[in-house]
Motif scaffolding. Structure first.
Motif, PDB file in Angstrom:
ATOM      1  N   ALA A 296       0.811  -1.219   0.000  1.00 59.55           N
ATOM      2  CA  ALA A 296       0.000   0.000   0.000  1.00 59.55           C
ATOM      3  C   ALA A 296       0.842   1.266   0.000  1.00 59.55           C
ATOM      4  O   ALA A 296       0.670   2.153  -0.849  1.00 59.55           O
ATOM      5  CB  ALA A 296      -0.931  -0.010   1.209  1.00 59.55           C
ATOM      6  N   PHE A 297       1.765   1.373   0.945  1.00 60.75           N
ATOM      7  CA  PHE A 297       2.476   2.633   1.141  1.00 60.75           C
ATOM      8  C   PHE A 297       3.574   2.886   0.113  1.00 60.75           C
ATOM      9  O   PHE A 297       3.987   4.037  -0.076  1.00 60.75           O
ATOM     10  CB  PHE A 297       3.029   2.711   2.563  1.00 60.75           C
ATOM     11  N   THR A 298       4.063   1.847  -0.567  1.00 55.36           N
ATOM     12  CA  THR A 298       5.022   2.089  -1.642  1.00 55.36           C
ATOM     13  C   THR A 298       4.316   2.558  -2.905  1.00 55.36           C
ATOM     14  O   THR A 298       4.968   2.980  -3.862  1.00 55.36           O
ATOM     15  CB  THR A 298       5.815   0.812  -1.981  1.00 55.36           C
ATOM     16  N   GLY A 299       2.993   2.462  -2.929  1.00 53.36           N
ATOM     17  CA  GLY A 299       2.235   2.882  -4.099  1.00 53.36           C
ATOM     18  C   GLY A 299       1.995   1.778  -5.104  1.00 53.36           C
ATOM     19  O   GLY A 299       1.364   2.011  -6.139  1.00 53.36           O
ATOM     20  N   ARG A 300       2.456   0.571  -4.798  1.00 56.13           N
ATOM     21  CA  ARG A 300       2.267  -0.517  -5.763  1.00 56.13           C
ATOM     22  C   ARG A 300       0.792  -0.854  -5.945  1.00 56.13           C
ATOM     23  O   ARG A 300       0.343  -1.185  -7.042  1.00 56.13           O
ATOM     24  CB  ARG A 300       3.044  -1.768  -5.314  1.00 56.13           C
ATOM     25  N   VAL A 301       0.023  -0.794  -4.881  1.00 52.65           N
ATOM     26  CA  VAL A 301      -1.420  -1.042  -4.960  1.00 52.65           C
ATOM     27  C   VAL A 301      -2.135   0.303  -4.817  1.00 52.65           C
ATOM     28  O   VAL A 301      -2.135   0.894  -3.736  1.00 52.65           O
ATOM     29  CB  VAL A 301      -1.894  -2.019  -3.875  1.00 52.65           C
TER      30      VAL A 301
ATOM     31  N   LEU B 127       2.369   6.555  -4.052  1.00 51.01           N
ATOM     32  CA  LEU B 127       3.117   6.668  -2.792  1.00 51.01           C
ATOM     33  C   LEU B 127       2.874   8.043  -2.177  1.00 51.01           C
ATOM     34  O   LEU B 127       2.590   8.159  -0.973  1.00 51.01           O
ATOM     35  CB  LEU B 127       4.613   6.444  -3.049  1.00 51.01           C
ATOM     36  N   VAL B 128       2.982   9.080  -3.010  1.00 48.35           N
ATOM     37  CA  VAL B 128       2.748  10.453  -2.520  1.00 48.35           C
ATOM     38  C   VAL B 128       1.306  10.603  -2.040  1.00 48.35           C
ATOM     39  O   VAL B 128       1.045  11.221  -0.991  1.00 48.35           O
ATOM     40  CB  VAL B 128       3.059  11.478  -3.631  1.00 48.35           C
ATOM     41  N   ALA B 129       0.368  10.022  -2.764  1.00 45.60           N
ATOM     42  CA  ALA B 129      -1.040  10.112  -2.367  1.00 45.60           C
ATOM     43  C   ALA B 129      -1.271   9.398  -1.044  1.00 45.60           C
ATOM     44  O   ALA B 129      -1.980   9.915  -0.160  1.00 45.60           O
ATOM     45  CB  ALA B 129      -1.922   9.510  -3.457  1.00 45.60           C
ATOM     46  N   ALA B 130      -0.695   8.216  -0.871  1.00 43.86           N
ATOM     47  CA  ALA B 130      -0.854   7.471   0.377  1.00 43.86           C
ATOM     48  C   ALA B 130      -0.239   8.232   1.544  1.00 43.86           C
ATOM     49  O   ALA B 130      -0.819   8.301   2.637  1.00 43.86           O
ATOM     50  CB  ALA B 130      -0.207   6.089   0.243  1.00 43.86           C
ATOM     51  N   TRP B 131       0.949   8.832   1.319  1.00 40.76           N
ATOM     52  CA  TRP B 131       1.589   9.632   2.366  1.00 40.76           C
ATOM     53  C   TRP B 131       0.689  10.801   2.761  1.00 40.76           C
ATOM     54  O   TRP B 131       0.530  11.110   3.948  1.00 40.76           O
ATOM     55  CB  TRP B 131       2.940  10.158   1.869  1.00 40.76           C
ATOM     56  N   SER B 132       0.093  11.435   1.782  1.00 41.19           N
ATOM     57  CA  SER B 132      -0.755  12.608   2.034  1.00 41.19           C
ATOM     58  C   SER B 132      -2.005  12.232   2.826  1.00 41.19           C
ATOM     59  O   SER B 132      -2.409  12.954   3.751  1.00 41.19           O
ATOM     60  CB  SER B 132      -1.138  13.264   0.705  1.00 41.19           C
TER      61      SER B 132
END
Length: 270
Positions: free
Chosen positions: A175-180, A224-229
């Motif tokens: 999730a957090f790497t942006g892969r999914v 990844l940026v979206a998940a971080w945000s």
């Protein structure tokens, strides 16, 4: 024809009325003193094909930071999985200011063992960089068992304890790497009036501190940026995050990401 009531009937009627009024007043006072149901606490959820997990906002923020630091160092997802499993065992992915002897922080690193000062180790960005700097020196860390790789870095008394966290670590890493895409969703209680203004620029600066360049070069990097945000939404008063045709909103009733107009070149914050 006038109806006449006996004195007894009138007395009973008066008693009934008095009792009804008394009961009504009593119920009103009880309801008045009974607090309304407390709103749900802020929380985050991660949903991927590998499974789902619920996190505290602090845990989600730290997990997102670890992934961002890994991206800056151009490390593979396996490194993130090892870091997550280690953090789960050491601190439950929390930035603890206490631990065994002088252990502190997400990875429970020790000042006396040369990891850095307590102030430095309480900074998740610094602590994560130190962890990864040690991990990449472990021979074949991508291929050896997770517990061996983590233990080679941590040198703890119970190195076997990292292994049970591998499955959950893989879920978070996906999730957090942006892969999914669209796999991180958070919610926090709306602030009382007046609501704080979104601090989007401050959020971007803090992300850049962990990630370096925040330029979106691939969709995975964008997610990844979206998940971080989303993970940091409460901290920076964000109510909307948009990316690649999808939008997260701070709505308890919303089920995951909604269709939106955001493009694939920029993560939009509001």
């Amino acid at each position: 024809m006038r109806l006449r009531f006996s004195r007894g009937v009138i007395t009973i009627a008066i008693i009934v009325v008095v009792l009804a009024v008394g009961v009504s007043v009593g119920l009103y006072q009880i309801l008045k003193r009974t607090p309304l149901a407390a709103p749900p606490e802020a929380s985050c959820s991660v949903t991927t094909p590998e499974g789902a997990r619920t996190l505290l906002p602090e845990q989600a923020q730290i997990a997102a930071t670890i992934a961002a630091v890994a991206a800056r160092r151009k490390l593979p997802e396996r490194a993130v999985v090892i870091a997550y499993a280690t953090a789960m065992q050491e601190s439950k992915i929390q930035n603890l200011d206490f631990g065994d002897r002088d252990s502190v922080g997400v990875f429970q690193q020790r000042e006396s063992q040369g990891w850095g000062s307590k102030k430095q180790l309480m900074d998740p960005v610094y602590a994560t960089n130190k962890f990864f700097a040690a991990l990449v020196k472990v021979k074949n860390y991508r291929k050896i068992p997770l517990a061996e790789a983590a233990q080679a870095v941590q040198r703890s008394a119970g190195g076997y304890a990292y292994a049970p966290h591998e499955t959950e670590a893989k879920i978070l890493a996906a999730a957090f790497t942006g892969r999914v895409p669209k796999s991180v969703h958070c919610w926090y209680p709306p602030a009382r009036t007046p609501a704080p203004q979104p601090r989007a620029e401050e959020a971007r600066k803090q992300l850049a501190r962990a990630m370096g360049s925040t330029t979106i070069t691939t969709r995975k990097r964008g997610w990844l940026v979206a998940a971080w945000s989303v993970a940091h939404a409460e901290k920076y008063a964000l109510s909307k995050v948009g990316y690649n045709g999808a939008t997260w909103v701070n709505d308890l009733e919303a089920e995951g990401w909604q269709s939106g107009s955001a493009g694939a070149r920029k993560v939009e914050l509001a």
